[in-house]
Scaffold this motif. Structure first.
Motif, mmCIF file in Angstrom:
data_model
loop_
_atom_site.group_PDB
_atom_site.id
_atom_site.type_symbol
_atom_site.label_atom_id
_atom_site.label_comp_id
_atom_site.label_asym_id
_atom_site.label_seq_id
_atom_site.Cartn_x
_atom_site.Cartn_y
_atom_site.Cartn_z
ATOM 1 N N LYS A 145 0.834 -1.207 0.000
ATOM 2 C CA LYS A 145 0.000 0.000 0.000
ATOM 3 C C LYS A 145 0.868 1.256 0.000
ATOM 4 C CE LYS A 145 -3.792 -2.303 2.378
ATOM 5 N NZ LYS A 145 -4.790 -2.269 3.458
ATOM 6 N N SER A 166 -5.782 2.716 -7.030
ATOM 7 C CA SER A 166 -6.311 1.881 -5.953
ATOM 8 C C SER A 166 -7.714 1.430 -6.330
ATOM 9 C CB SER A 166 -6.355 2.670 -4.638
ATOM 10 O OG SER A 166 -6.903 1.901 -3.589
ATOM 11 N N VAL A 174 -5.307 -2.075 -1.831
ATOM 12 C CA VAL A 174 -6.324 -1.027 -1.713
ATOM 13 C C VAL A 174 -5.844 -0.017 -0.685
ATOM 14 C CG1 VAL A 174 -8.714 -0.515 -1.074
ATOM 15 C CG2 VAL A 174 -8.179 -2.612 -2.352
ATOM 16 N N GLU A 176 -5.642 2.924 2.087
ATOM 17 C CA GLU A 176 -6.472 3.272 3.238
ATOM 18 C C GLU A 176 -7.004 4.692 3.088
ATOM 19 O OE1 GLU A 176 -7.262 1.062 5.347
ATOM 20 O OE2 GLU A 176 -5.770 -0.480 4.857
ATOM 21 N N LYS A 177 -8.178 4.927 3.670
ATOM 22 C CA LYS A 177 -8.819 6.242 3.583
ATOM 23 C C LYS A 177 -7.904 7.345 4.088
ATOM 24 C CE LYS A 177 -12.817 8.874 5.242
ATOM 25 N NZ LYS A 177 -14.049 8.829 6.082
ATOM 26 N N ILE A 204 -13.426 -4.869 -5.391
ATOM 27 C CA ILE A 204 -12.833 -4.769 -4.056
ATOM 28 C C ILE A 204 -13.535 -5.763 -3.144
ATOM 29 C CG2 ILE A 204 -12.557 -3.291 -2.020
ATOM 30 C CD1 ILE A 204 -12.135 -0.935 -3.767
ATOM 31 N N ASP A 206 -14.218 -6.809 0.781
ATOM 32 C CA ASP A 206 -14.190 -6.536 2.221
ATOM 33 C C ASP A 206 -13.530 -5.200 2.576
ATOM 34 O OD1 ASP A 206 -15.268 -9.152 2.541
ATOM 35 O OD2 ASP A 206 -13.230 -9.971 2.424
ATOM 36 N N LYS A 207 -13.442 -4.293 1.646
ATOM 37 C CA LYS A 207 -12.890 -2.956 1.882
ATOM 38 C C LYS A 207 -13.798 -1.947 1.197
ATOM 39 C CE LYS A 207 -9.085 -1.972 3.169
ATOM 40 N NZ LYS A 207 -8.476 -1.533 4.445
ATOM 41 N N LYS A 208 -13.468 -0.674 1.313
ATOM 42 C CA LYS A 208 -14.221 0.378 0.656
ATOM 43 C C LYS A 208 -13.270 1.243 -0.153
ATOM 44 C CE LYS A 208 -17.594 4.066 1.444
ATOM 45 N NZ LYS A 208 -18.368 4.858 2.435
ATOM 46 N N HIS A 209 -13.771 1.723 -1.285
ATOM 47 C CA HIS A 209 -12.976 2.593 -2.153
ATOM 48 C C HIS A 209 -13.201 4.055 -1.788
ATOM 49 C CE1 HIS A 209 -11.114 4.198 -5.770
ATOM 50 N NE2 HIS A 209 -12.181 4.950 -5.941
ATOM 51 N N GLU A 308 -6.572 -7.221 -1.743
ATOM 52 C CA GLU A 308 -7.894 -6.735 -1.338
ATOM 53 C C GLU A 308 -8.744 -6.243 -2.502
ATOM 54 O OE1 GLU A 308 -6.826 -5.198 3.166
ATOM 55 O OE2 GLU A 308 -6.606 -3.800 1.484
#
Length: 372
Positions: A145, A166, A174, A176-177, A204, A206-209, A308
């Protein structure tokens, strides 16, 4: 023979495409990043109707107004990006959008920060434009990352842009925010451009974009339909930016392309407005394949991060002859060094292939490469 322009001397043909062109047709191809799914039927029908209705003429340079209206809604509802139809350009895939960005904003003397490893087209586009690459290490211990603190250390008075991707090609990482937001803040504080390639945003697990354009006005957001809707060969993408950036980008697009393919634009409109069931099915299947390939590679002793997003894994494989050995055995992969110096000692494998073929490929690698 006439000598080529000097700007092409540092450019090599894509190692990914080389593997694709020379691959044994009977080999299992884990090299190409192309969904093995078909275009959903509703999108096919929309394009067929477009041709039957003789809807094959030029559109506006920026693209069909109704498609741009839907893209505006998409950005607002899914990415938190406020834009309008005048600040959308429909492109010939996200690849054209990337090239436009480089040509419109990067020139000799400009530094462009790139994750290392990253998609090989980024470096090529920057080199063609005359810019200088400033790599930022994306370490395996950080799951590949990109970290904002590492980016901050690379910023100088010559920094013109950074390219973000990402989920990542080639690693599946992916961001991180907090890193997305921090880099967005850096772009405003230090006045540099973020070119955000979000082509894999829907793939993606189990994560969020998160989109940096939600937090900064110094962003050009690139996206497209190739990965999410399996529309790779239809070459249809899009971008958004503020009015100033869009006007400069349009100059490159207008004199190079004129407009994106009309039939593909009709398909893209249907993709955004029609049912999304096939997308969900595809992503679920990719997740199953991800789980399979990661577990098998780890069992073979090839340390592999549990990617991810996207549809790539980037196992640690120190054998410099692995790619050629695998190809001889019937499995096509791509050497990690093609994606930057930090790719050395890694191999990119795409799981955009059937579950059964991935099982076969892993069996072949285990029997003929690991134990052969």
């Amino acid at each position: 023979m006439i000598n080529p322009a000097s700007r092409t001397k540092s450019i090599e043909l894509s190692q990914i495409r080389k593997m694709f062109e020379v691959a044994n047709p009977n080999a299992i191809n884990l090299g190409i990043g192309e969904p093995d799914f078909n275009v959903p039927e509703n999108i096919k029908n929309a394009m067929k109707n477009s041709i039957d209705e003789n809807d094959t003429h030029y559109t506006s340079n920026k693209g069909l107004i109704e498609l741009r209206e839907e893209i505006v809604k998409k950005f607002k509802n899914e990415n938190g990006i406020k834009t309008n139809t005048e600040n959308i350009i429909v492109t010939v895939g996200a690849s054209e959008a990337l090239f436009m960005c480089a040509q419109a904003f990067i020139e000799k003397g400009d530094d462009v920060i790139l994750p290392n490893p990253s998609f090989l087209s980024y470096e090529a586009c920057v080199n063609i434009a005359g810019g200088t690459i400033v790599p930022v290490d994306c370490k395996m211990e950080n799951e590949f990352k990109l970290k904002a603190d590492d980016v901050a250390e690379k910023i100088t008075k010559n920094t013109k842009a950074i390219i973000l991707n990402s989920p990542s090609n080639p690693t599946g990482a992916v961001m991180e925010k907090e890193d997305i937001k921090a880099i967005a803040d850096l772009s405003m504080d230090n006045n540099f451009l973020i070119i955000s390639d979000e082509i894999y945003e829907k793939i993606i697990y189990d994560k969020k974009h998160y989109s940096p354009a939600k937090y900064s006005d110094n962003v050009i957001t690139l996206n497209g339909f190739s990965k999410t809707y399996a529309m790779t060969g239809l070459r249809i993408g899009y971008l958004t930016a503020n009015e100033f950036y869009t006007e400069e980008l349009l100059k490159i697009h207008q004199y190079n392309i004129a407009c994106a393919n009309t039939t593909s634009q009709r398909g893209a409109y249907e993709a955004l407005t029609g049912p999304q069931d096939e997308v969900e099915k595809m992503v679920n299947e990719f997740k199953n394949r991800r789980n399979l390939i990661v577990s098998r590679l780890n069992e073979m002793g090839y340390e592999t991060v549990n990617a991810e997003g996207a549809f790539y894994v980037f196992p640690k494989i120190d054998d410099e002859n692995f790619v050629s050995k695998a190809a001889e055995a019937g499995v096509i992969t791509v050497p990690g060094v093609a994606f930057g110096s930090n790719g050395k000692g890694h191999v990119r494998m795409s799981y955009a292939n059937s579950y059964e073929n991935i099982e076969k490929a892993m069996d072949i690698l285990e029997e003929r490469v690991v134990n052969g």
